[in-house]
Scaffold this motif. Structure first.
Motif, mmCIF file in Angstrom:
data_model
loop_
_atom_site.group_PDB
_atom_site.id
_atom_site.type_symbol
_atom_site.label_atom_id
_atom_site.label_comp_id
_atom_site.label_asym_id
_atom_site.label_seq_id
_atom_site.Cartn_x
_atom_site.Cartn_y
_atom_site.Cartn_z
ATOM 1 N N SER A 79 0.834 -1.208 0.000
ATOM 2 C CA SER A 79 0.000 0.000 0.000
ATOM 3 C C SER A 79 0.865 1.252 0.000
ATOM 4 C CB SER A 79 -0.917 0.005 1.221
ATOM 5 O OG SER A 79 -1.824 -1.073 1.168
ATOM 6 N N ARG A 80 1.907 1.236 0.792
ATOM 7 C CA ARG A 80 2.831 2.374 0.835
ATOM 8 C C ARG A 80 3.471 2.616 -0.524
ATOM 9 N NH1 ARG A 80 8.522 1.344 3.442
ATOM 10 N NH2 ARG A 80 8.650 0.349 1.388
ATOM 11 N N ASN A 81 3.921 1.540 -1.171
ATOM 12 C CA ASN A 81 4.604 1.678 -2.460
ATOM 13 C C ASN A 81 3.652 2.137 -3.561
ATOM 14 O OD1 ASN A 81 6.956 0.922 -1.240
ATOM 15 N ND2 ASN A 81 6.987 -1.161 -2.063
ATOM 16 N N ALA A 82 2.397 1.691 -3.485
ATOM 17 C CA ALA A 82 1.412 2.145 -4.473
ATOM 18 C C ALA A 82 1.174 3.642 -4.337
ATOM 19 C CB ALA A 82 0.108 1.370 -4.296
ATOM 20 N N LEU A 83 1.140 4.131 -3.112
ATOM 21 C CA LEU A 83 0.992 5.567 -2.892
ATOM 22 C C LEU A 83 2.208 6.329 -3.409
ATOM 23 C CD1 LEU A 83 -0.608 6.031 0.647
ATOM 24 C CD2 LEU A 83 -1.457 6.941 -1.515
ATOM 25 N N ARG A 84 3.378 5.781 -3.171
ATOM 26 C CA ARG A 84 4.593 6.427 -3.668
ATOM 27 C C ARG A 84 4.535 6.581 -5.192
ATOM 28 N NH1 ARG A 84 9.781 3.726 -0.445
ATOM 29 N NH2 ARG A 84 9.341 4.645 1.614
ATOM 30 N N ASP A 85 4.113 5.526 -5.871
ATOM 31 C CA ASP A 85 4.041 5.575 -7.340
ATOM 32 C C ASP A 85 3.050 6.638 -7.799
ATOM 33 O OD1 ASP A 85 5.899 3.552 -7.540
ATOM 34 O OD2 ASP A 85 4.409 1.955 -7.778
ATOM 35 N N LYS A 86 1.919 6.722 -7.106
ATOM 36 C CA LYS A 86 0.899 7.687 -7.504
ATOM 37 C C LYS A 86 1.389 9.124 -7.294
ATOM 38 C CE LYS A 86 -4.056 8.233 -7.536
ATOM 39 N NZ LYS A 86 -5.326 7.554 -7.236
ATOM 40 N N ILE A 87 2.078 9.354 -6.188
ATOM 41 C CA ILE A 87 2.594 10.700 -5.901
ATOM 42 C C ILE A 87 3.693 11.074 -6.890
ATOM 43 C CG2 ILE A 87 3.856 12.071 -4.189
ATOM 44 C CD1 ILE A 87 2.292 10.387 -2.049
ATOM 45 N N LYS A 88 4.579 10.151 -7.184
ATOM 46 C CA LYS A 88 5.647 10.439 -8.152
ATOM 47 C C LYS A 88 5.066 10.754 -9.527
ATOM 48 C CE LYS A 88 8.136 6.737 -6.936
ATOM 49 N NZ LYS A 88 9.246 5.744 -6.880
ATOM 50 N N LYS A 89 4.024 10.038 -9.900
ATOM 51 C CA LYS A 89 3.373 10.289 -11.193
ATOM 52 C C LYS A 89 2.757 11.683 -11.216
ATOM 53 C CE LYS A 89 -0.138 8.415 -14.328
ATOM 54 N NZ LYS A 89 -1.166 7.354 -14.531
ATOM 55 N N PHE B 80 3.683 14.370 -9.510
ATOM 56 C CA PHE B 80 4.735 15.390 -9.595
ATOM 57 C C PHE B 80 5.329 15.456 -10.994
ATOM 58 C CE2 PHE B 80 4.268 15.691 -5.160
ATOM 59 C CZ PHE B 80 4.978 16.783 -4.703
ATOM 60 N N SER B 81 5.468 14.309 -11.620
ATOM 61 C CA SER B 81 6.069 14.269 -12.949
ATOM 62 C C SER B 81 5.122 14.767 -14.025
ATOM 63 C CB SER B 81 6.505 12.835 -13.265
ATOM 64 O OG SER B 81 7.022 12.732 -14.567
ATOM 65 N N GLU B 82 3.865 14.325 -13.976
ATOM 66 C CA GLU B 82 2.938 14.613 -15.062
ATOM 67 C C GLU B 82 2.099 15.869 -14.835
ATOM 68 O OE1 GLU B 82 0.595 11.169 -15.839
ATOM 69 O OE2 GLU B 82 2.327 9.883 -16.296
ATOM 70 N N GLU B 83 1.708 16.132 -13.581
ATOM 71 C CA GLU B 83 0.838 17.277 -13.314
ATOM 72 C C GLU B 83 1.624 18.538 -12.949
ATOM 73 O OE1 GLU B 83 -2.382 17.228 -13.882
ATOM 74 O OE2 GLU B 83 -2.312 15.099 -14.421
ATOM 75 N N LEU B 84 2.656 18.381 -12.131
ATOM 76 C CA LEU B 84 3.444 19.546 -11.727
ATOM 77 C C LEU B 84 4.650 19.773 -12.637
ATOM 78 C CD1 LEU B 84 3.451 19.147 -7.821
ATOM 79 C CD2 LEU B 84 1.898 20.494 -9.245
ATOM 80 N N ASP B 85 5.026 18.733 -13.381
ATOM 81 C CA ASP B 85 6.165 18.796 -14.296
ATOM 82 C C ASP B 85 7.446 19.214 -13.561
ATOM 83 O OD1 ASP B 85 7.464 18.522 -16.727
ATOM 84 O OD2 ASP B 85 7.071 20.593 -17.333
ATOM 85 N N VAL B 86 7.685 18.552 -12.417
ATOM 86 C CA VAL B 86 8.898 18.803 -11.644
ATOM 87 C C VAL B 86 9.530 17.456 -11.294
ATOM 88 C CG1 VAL B 86 8.054 20.982 -10.687
ATOM 89 C CG2 VAL B 86 7.645 18.825 -9.442
ATOM 90 N N LYS B 87 10.713 17.524 -10.717
ATOM 91 C CA LYS B 87 11.439 16.322 -10.326
ATOM 92 C C LYS B 87 10.636 15.521 -9.302
ATOM 93 C CE LYS B 87 16.104 14.930 -8.933
ATOM 94 N NZ LYS B 87 17.436 15.460 -8.494
ATOM 95 N N LYS B 88 10.634 14.212 -9.442
ATOM 96 C CA LYS B 88 9.881 13.358 -8.525
ATOM 97 C C LYS B 88 10.474 13.423 -7.120
ATOM 98 C CE LYS B 88 8.860 9.998 -12.196
ATOM 99 N NZ LYS B 88 9.096 8.617 -12.664
ATOM 100 N N PRO B 89 9.611 13.383 -6.094
ATOM 101 C CA PRO B 89 10.128 13.387 -4.713
ATOM 102 C C PRO B 89 10.760 12.047 -4.355
ATOM 103 C CG PRO B 89 7.748 13.135 -4.694
ATOM 104 C CD PRO B 89 8.142 13.369 -6.137
ATOM 105 N N LYS B 90 11.560 12.064 -3.294
ATOM 106 C CA LYS B 90 12.079 10.835 -2.717
ATOM 107 C C LYS B 90 11.272 10.512 -1.458
ATOM 108 C CE LYS B 90 16.845 11.028 -4.388
ATOM 109 N NZ LYS B 90 18.284 11.067 -4.011
ATOM 110 N N PHE B 91 11.379 9.278 -1.014
ATOM 111 C CA PHE B 91 10.608 8.826 0.137
ATOM 112 C C PHE B 91 11.517 8.107 1.119
ATOM 113 C CE2 PHE B 91 7.813 9.173 -3.452
ATOM 114 C CZ PHE B 91 6.616 9.642 -2.943
ATOM 115 N N TYR B 92 11.271 8.359 2.404
ATOM 116 C CA TYR B 92 11.968 7.629 3.465
ATOM 117 C C TYR B 92 10.939 7.224 4.505
ATOM 118 C CZ TYR B 92 16.362 9.377 1.525
ATOM 119 O OH TYR B 92 17.414 9.660 0.695
ATOM 120 N N GLY B 93 10.811 5.914 4.726
ATOM 121 C CA GLY B 93 9.917 5.446 5.775
ATOM 122 C C GLY B 93 10.405 5.923 7.136
#
Length: 326
Positions: free
Chosen positions: A29-39, A41-54
């Motif tokens: 579930s965590r990883n699916a959220l990460r993928d959605k957020i990265k998408k 930032f990349s497609e809607e905000l057109d900026v560098k994808k964030p990094k994640f640290y548990g």
């Protein structure tokens, strides 16, 4: 004197320890959220994808199975596209929160909850993922996007590393004691507000008593007694990593007294369990501390009723303030 270490291990392994299948479900579930957020930032905000640290209990491996409540995961989002900009040019915390709300909206049947310190995504299967948002410049500690306080210094990764260092020095029993304290909190909290799991974790590490490596029951009582004695003298706890703030700063006198009373009750009832000659009766006392999830000892059917051999501890009697006493 009864030794209930075996019952503690059964309680730990069967009832409160996060099972591998649940851990894997939470991770997916965590990883699916990460993928959605990265998408987003990349497609809607057109900026560098964030990094994640548990962060938090999941990364410290101290999560416990709740009685009725929700599991939670804390997953820090680090905004890479802003880390090289001056803080004065950063967007407001409310703005970056809105990005995460938009990125995660529709991911589950419930709308994300925009809290002061994070965005919470709630799942039907009794768990949620908290998403705090950070910016970390290479030469500085991370700053957390806090909606009411602005950008504040906070380094949860440093706290995780600190705790792992404590475990490396003091042993895995420390992690079990943290889980026992969290299970006690889960059962006893009710109307009395307990400290957060993070605070209980730091208290356990700071006041861990290493005299009982093979007796989790005695180790818990000894450690709880150390915590109680210290807080009775000075009700203070400083975060061991940056920003090093006082963690009890906003606690009222009533809340402090209530928690000290709860600790005193744990030490008293736990001490009575340690001193009880009858292991069945001792286990019943532990059930008053942890609830019905704690196993009740059942003597073997062929046990000689005239002998206490099955319930005696092999440890030498202990004099003083910790654990068992003569």
């Amino acid at each position: 004197m009864s030794n209930c270490h075996d019952l503690f291990i059964k309680f730990h392994d069967d009832e409160i320890y996060l099972k591998s299948d649940k851990k894997e479900s939470l991770r997916k579930s965590r990883n699916a959220l990460r993928d959605k957020i990265k998408k987003y930032f990349s497609e809607e905000l057109d900026v560098k994808k964030p990094k994640f640290y548990g962060q938090g209990s999941y990364m410290m491996n101290t999560t416990v199975t709740p009685i009725d409540g929700e599991y939670d995961i804390d997953d820090g989002i680090y905004l890479e596209h802003l880390k090289d900009t001056d803080e004065g040019d950063w967007p407001t915390p409310s703005t970056v929160h809105s990005w995460i709300v938009k990125a995660t909206k529709g991911h589950t049947s419930e709308d994300p909850v925009d809290k002061n310190t994070c965005v919470r995504v709630i799942y039907k299967a009794n768990y949620h993922v908290d998403l705090p948002i950070y910016i970390k410049k290479d030469d500085q500690s991370p700053k957390l996007a806090h909606k009411s306080k602005g950008w504040i210094t906070s380094d949860p990764k440093a706290l995780t590393d600190w705790f792992k260092g404590e475990v490396q020095t003091k042993g895995d029993q420390l992690k079990r004691l943290v889980r026992y304290l969290k299970a006690w909190k889960d059962y006893k909290e009710n109307d009395t507000k307990f400290p957060s799991g993070m605070i209980l974790t730091i208290l356990a590490a700071n006041h861990f008593v290493s005299d009982y490596p093979d007796e989790d029951d005695a180790a818990l009582v000894a450690t709880a007694k150390e915590i109680h004695n210290t807080l009775s003298e000075s009700f203070s706890l400083v975060r061991p990593v940056v920003p090093g703030e006082e963690l009890f700063d906003n606690w009222s006198e009533t809340r402090r007294t209530n928690f000290l009373n709860k600790l005193e009750d744990l030490v008293k009832k736990g001490g009575e369990a340690l001193e009880n000659q009858d292991k069945t009766e001792a286990s019943k006392k532990w059930r008053k501390i942890f609830g019905s999830r704690f196993p009740e000892y059942q003597p073997p059917k062929d046990e000689n009723k005239g002998s206490n051999s099955a319930i005696q501890t092999n440890s030498a009697a202990v004099l003083g303030n910790h654990g068992r006493s003569a």
